[in-house]
Design an enzyme around this catalytic site. Structure first.
Site, short mmCIF file in Angstrom:
data_model
loop_
_atom_site.label_atom_id
_atom_site.label_comp_id
_atom_site.label_asym_id
_atom_site.label_seq_id
_atom_site.Cartn_x
_atom_site.Cartn_y
_atom_site.Cartn_z
CG ASN A 78 48.89 41.48 -14.80
OD1 ASN A 78 48.85 40.86 -15.86
ND2 ASN A 78 48.77 42.79 -14.73
CD GLU A 131 47.64 47.44 -25.35
OE1 GLU A 131 48.20 48.29 -24.60
OE2 GLU A 131 46.97 47.75 -26.34
CB CYS A 182 50.11 47.30 -17.31
SG CYS A 182 48.51 47.04 -18.03
CD GLU A 222 44.99 43.96 -26.41
OE1 GLU A 222 44.50 42.84 -26.54
OE2 GLU A 222 45.85 44.22 -25.55
C1 UN1 Z 1 42.65 47.49 -15.49
O1 UN1 Z 1 43.32 48.40 -15.06
O2 UN1 Z 1 41.45 47.37 -15.22
O3 UN1 Z 1 48.10 44.06 -17.30
C2 UN1 Z 1 43.15 46.46 -16.43
C3 UN1 Z 1 47.35 44.95 -16.96
C4 UN1 Z 1 46.36 45.43 -17.98
C5 UN1 Z 1 44.99 45.37 -17.53
C6 UN1 Z 1 44.62 46.47 -16.63
N1 UN1 Z 1 46.53 44.66 -19.20
O4 UN1 Z 1 47.39 45.40 -15.85
#
Ligand code: UN1
Length: 480
Positions: free
Chosen positions: A149, A249, A283, A461
């Site tokens: 993503n 994560e 996410c 992170e």
């Molecule tokens: C964001 O919200 O700017 O997989 C980044 C994801 C996260 C990154 C979100 N690791 O959506």
């Protein structure tokens, strides 16, 4: 078209089985043809990374900084070409893809500076004539497993600190976005070569999790993973058995609280961005809109008005705001969640169906449920699509309780003008990141990123926290 998909031990190689990627905005278009790596390729990659790491470890902080600076420049210079690849194979709109690649460029630039000032400290000892140094050393070979993503920014917020602090890398990106992973790898390899460093310290293998990902996890000194809770848990268990460090994560079911004092239009602008942009495939996206009784109807009306005007379509068309979801698996999963919402008594206020467009693609109408409870499946699990649910609450206290009543804890938000409630929410919400009058998604690159509960595991992170995972401390005592 080259099928040499994998970068192992400093050269490109072809894998075993063929992998064809279709454009999710237009299934009649082949976005690219690649191959899948095998466990043998992983073995070679890890051996090469191990052999090359001492050279990188011995490099000066300036040499490491310069490599990261070259990566950063290349990302900025080639952002249009990279955005086109990400949009064609991953369904991102061009502005979304450009935003992500720019973010990745800034991440590499941030860690170019961090490499220079990798800290240590010298302390006095409790014993006379003795000094103590606390220094940080590279961990060794880091395994990176990343999702589709954010196929550039998420890898870069792992690659950049891993390199900055002297580690070698074996990277397994998602097999859904091989083209952009190949492009990022070319940039990293070129930057290493430009500065006379062994390219074998950076390896990239495209493959499926159970084969290639698992082989990486079982062979490296540390694993940083972004993806689903189930996969993350399996990785953590394997890492615990081998006693190597792990950083996860994972998912979210992020709440956005809307209090009655908010402006409904402003609240809806924030919520639409937060829930539906990038087709909800973040996410950090908002899944639960926790709305105070007094603003409920005005907020829902403002949402449906805005949602009716959203332009969903081919990701490369200039006026598209929301592209397709990535593939059939994801679309079917999203539709399954929509069905489960209906079955459990939610009402569809907008969307709810697949969309037809001039090209055949995985288009899903941004969907808003109303009349939902926090116990429904759509509010317990992470949908990972353009679906959000309104949960009506009496007051702020109930809103906070609902926001925290979840297995997840990645991001959260509140929309209010009340300083009292904003401060209370910030202090009491159980999430790793929290936003006031902003979308739950969309984060800066220079500060820590991560969650609580099932959303994250291990050190944070990004920002100055990233050093925790990518270095190991040595305490050295010295009698003078
Ligand atoms: C964001 O919200 O700017 O997989 C980044 C994801 C996260 C990154 C979100 N690791 O959506």
């Amino acid at each position: 078209m080259s099928l040499d998909t994998h970068f192992v031990a400093g050269s490109w190689r072809r894998g075993a089985d063929r992998l064809d990627i279709r454009n999710p905005s237009d299934l009649d278009e082949l976005a690219g043809s690649y191959t899948l790596a095998t466990a043998d390729d992983v073995r070679d990659a890890v051996a090469a990374a191990r052999a090359a790491q001492p050279v990188w470890r011995a490099a000066t902080v300036e040499q490491r900084s310069l490599v990261l600076d070259s990566i950063s420049r290349a990302l900025f210079d080639r952002k249009d070409e990279l955005a086109r690849i990400a949009a064609t194979e991953g369904g991102k709109t061009i502005p979304d893809a450009l935003g992500e690649i720019t973010r990745a460029g800034h991440l590499a630039r941030f860690f170019a500076a961090e490499a220079l000032r990798a800290p240590g400290e010298t302390l006095g000892s409790v014993r006379p004539g003795v000094e103590v140094d606390v220094t940080r050393e590279p961990v060794g070979v880091i395994g990176l497993v990343t999702p589709w993503n954010f196929p550039v920014a998420t890898p870069m917020w792992k690659i950049a600190p891993a390199l900055a602090f002297g580690n070698a890398i074996v990277w397994k990106p998602s097999e859904k976005t091989p083209g952009i992973s190949v492009a990022v790898t070319r940039i990293v390899a070129q930057a290493l070569a430009e500065h006379g460093m062994p390219t074998a310290l950076f390896n990239m293998l495209v493959g499926a999790g159970p084969q290639v990902g698992a082989a990486v996890v079982d062979a490296v000194d540390a694993v940083s993973f972004t993806g689903s809770v189930n996969t993350g848990r399996r990785i953590a268990v394997r890492c615990a058995e081998r006693m190597v460090r792990v950083q996860l994560e994972l998912g979210g079911q992020n709440p956005l609280v809307v209090l009655a004092d908010a402006d409904p239009g402003r609240a809806a602008d924030i919520a639409v961005n937060s829930a539906y942009f990038h087709a909800g495939q973040r996410c950090t996206a908002t899944g639960r809109l926790v709305v105070e009784d007094g603003i409920h109807d005005a907020f829902v009306a403002a949402m449906t008005e805005r949602m009716a005007a959203l332009r969903v379509g081919h990701s490369l068309l200039p006026d598209t705001q929301i592209g397709p979801v990535i593939d059939e698996f994801q679309l079917t999963k999203n539709l399954g969640y929509i069905e489960s919402g209906l079955r459990e008594g939610a009402e569809v206020a907008a969307g709810g169906t697949r969309l037809d467009r001039p090209t055949r693609g995985w288009f899903l109408a941004p969907t808003l449920f109303t009349g939902t409870s926090n116990a429904m499946t759509i509010n317990r699990e992470e949908v990972f699509g353009p679906v959000a649910s309104v949960i009506r609450v009496r007051d702020y206290e109930e809103a906070l309780a609902v926001a925290n009543d979840t297995d997840y804890g990645l991001s959260s938000g509140i929309i209010t003008n009340s300083m009292k409630h904003a401060r209370h929410f910030q202090a009491n919400v159980q999430s790793g990141m929290t936003m006031l009058n902003l979308p739950t998604a969309g984060v800066d690159y220079h500060v820590p990123f991560g969650g609580r509960k099932m959303s994250s595991y291990g050190p944070r992170e990004q920002g100055r926290s990233a050093i925790e995972f990518y270095t190991i401390i040595k305490t050295a005592y010295r009698a003078l």
